[in-house]
Design a protein around this motif. Structure first.
Motif, short mmCIF file in Angstrom:
data_model
loop_
_atom_site.label_atom_id
_atom_site.label_comp_id
_atom_site.label_asym_id
_atom_site.label_seq_id
_atom_site.Cartn_x
_atom_site.Cartn_y
_atom_site.Cartn_z
N PHE A 23 0.66 -1.21 0.06
CA PHE A 23 -0.11 0.16 0.11
C PHE A 23 0.93 1.21 0.07
N ASN A 24 2.30 1.14 -0.10
CA ASN A 24 3.08 2.32 -0.03
C ASN A 24 3.00 3.13 1.04
N ILE A 25 3.01 2.39 2.20
CA ILE A 25 2.86 3.20 3.52
C ILE A 25 4.05 3.68 4.01
N SER A 26 4.04 5.09 4.13
CA SER A 26 5.33 5.85 4.78
C SER A 26 5.56 5.19 6.38
N ASP A 27 6.69 5.32 6.69
CA ASP A 27 7.08 5.04 8.01
C ASP A 27 6.17 5.83 8.91
N LEU A 28 6.07 7.02 8.93
CA LEU A 28 5.33 7.87 9.63
C LEU A 28 3.77 7.16 9.78
N GLN A 29 3.20 7.04 8.62
CA GLN A 29 1.90 6.39 8.62
C GLN A 29 1.76 4.95 9.33
N MET A 30 2.99 4.00 9.11
CA MET A 30 2.83 2.87 9.59
C MET A 30 2.99 2.71 11.19
N SER A 31 3.91 3.76 11.49
CA SER A 31 3.98 4.03 12.95
C SER A 31 2.72 4.57 13.69
N LYS A 32 1.83 5.28 12.89
CA LYS A 32 0.66 5.59 13.53
C LYS A 32 -0.27 4.35 13.68
N GLU A 33 -0.41 3.56 12.64
CA GLU A 33 -1.31 2.68 12.61
C GLU A 33 -0.97 1.49 13.69
N ILE A 34 0.31 1.33 13.99
CA ILE A 34 0.79 0.54 14.98
C ILE A 34 0.52 1.00 16.28
N ASN A 35 0.73 2.34 16.47
CA ASN A 35 0.29 2.93 17.83
C ASN A 35 -1.27 2.78 18.02
N ASN A 36 -1.88 2.99 17.11
CA ASN A 36 -3.21 2.80 17.21
C ASN A 36 -3.89 1.49 17.44
N MET A 37 -3.21 0.56 16.82
CA MET A 37 -3.44 -0.79 17.23
C MET A 37 -3.14 -1.13 18.66
N HIS A 38 -2.10 -0.46 18.94
CA HIS A 38 -1.51 -0.76 20.43
C HIS A 38 -2.68 -0.14 21.56
N ASP A 39 -2.98 1.25 21.20
CA ASP A 39 -3.93 1.63 22.03
C ASP A 39 -5.28 0.90 22.18
N ILE A 40 -5.72 0.34 21.16
CA ILE A 40 -7.08 -0.52 20.87
C ILE A 40 -6.72 -1.94 21.91
N LEU A 41 -5.49 -2.31 21.79
CA LEU A 41 -5.38 -3.53 22.38
C LEU A 41 -5.29 -3.48 23.81
N VAL A 42 -4.59 -2.17 24.36
CA VAL A 42 -4.57 -1.77 25.99
C VAL A 42 -6.20 -1.73 26.31
N GLU A 43 -6.88 -1.17 25.61
CA GLU A 43 -8.33 -0.92 25.94
C GLU A 43 -8.89 -2.18 26.11
N LEU A 44 -8.88 -3.07 25.15
CA LEU A 44 -9.46 -4.29 25.27
C LEU A 44 -9.17 -5.34 26.31
#
Length: 244
Positions: A23-44
């Protein structure tokens, strides 16, 4: 802050890399996506009554502890569901004061060569860690593995004693250090769960809603009858657990 990825299934690190490239995702975009997954995981996890730091302590290798593979010869196991039989034998030996991550799978061939050569190579690789002369080796695929991390010497002794009379148990291979076998099994083992004391954390079933995951015993192992409680989180979050 970026977060290091520790996954239950090691192939999911590769999956993230493929997604990034496809998907040609930049490092910054990928980092944001990983952080978002992390936050959801913590909440669940908090909704399930599990502290996020718990997973970190289980997944990250601990000093003076081992990574091991329990090796079983399925040709000696009468139960057609040999994986369930092997796991149930191991679950009886778990100590609720300990915590581990588990993977399992058949020792299948994925080597891009002739079957004969692949079979010989897999035999040789495993023979560097465990004595296979006690079984009638026909192909690697007759062998079933259960991988366990953060294993103490006491736990190894308990496993050896407790499994010595289990039909089909071959032995224990120590894969703490880097080796050809360890690299290979990281690409073939799957179906993981985490033990944290008396809690078993599993991925959800495919039918579960993202934010409403039921605590069902997906694998059907003898957890409850051995005093363990089941907790489940959405499968994709379980596979891509972000710890740090």
């Amino acid at each position: 802050m970026s977060k290091t990825i520790y996954t239950i299934d090691s192939r999911d690190n590769t999956m993230l890399e493929v997604m990034k490239q496809y998907f040609n995702i930049s490092d910054l975009q990928m980092s944001k996506e990983i952080n978002n997954m992390h936050d959801i995981l913590v909440e669940l996890l908090e909704k399930k009554g599990i502290s996020y730091s718990v997973l970190k302590s289980v997944l990250i290798p601990q000093k003076k502890h081992h990574e091991i593979i329990l090796v079983f010869d399925t040709l000696q196991i009468e139960d057609p569901e040999y994986g369930v039989a092997c796991y149930n034998a191991v679950i009886k030996l778990l100590d609720k004061s300990e915590s581990h991550s588990f993977l399992c799978g058949d020792y299948i061939s994925k080597i891009n060569t002739s079957w004969k050569n692949a079979n010989d190579l897999l035999y040789q690789s495993l023979s560097e860690h465990i004595n296979l002369s006690q079984i009638e080796y026909k192909s690697s695929e007759q062998l079933f593995f259960i991988y366990i991390n953060n294993v103490s010497n006491n736990f190894i002794g308990r496993l050896k004693m407790g499994l010595q009379n289990f039909q089909g148990f071959v032995g224990i291979a120590d894969v703490t250090l880097s080796s050809t076998l360890k690299i290979y099994i990281s690409s073939i083992l799957t179906n993981g769960f985490i033990q944290y004391h008396d809690i078993i954390l599993q991925p959800s079933s495919d039918q579960d809603d993202f934010f409403n995951v039921k605590n069902n015993n997906k694998f059907g192992y003898d957890f409850e009858s051995n005093g363990f409680k089941i907790r489940c989180i959405y499968a994709d979050l379980f596979k891509g657990t972000s710890i740090n």
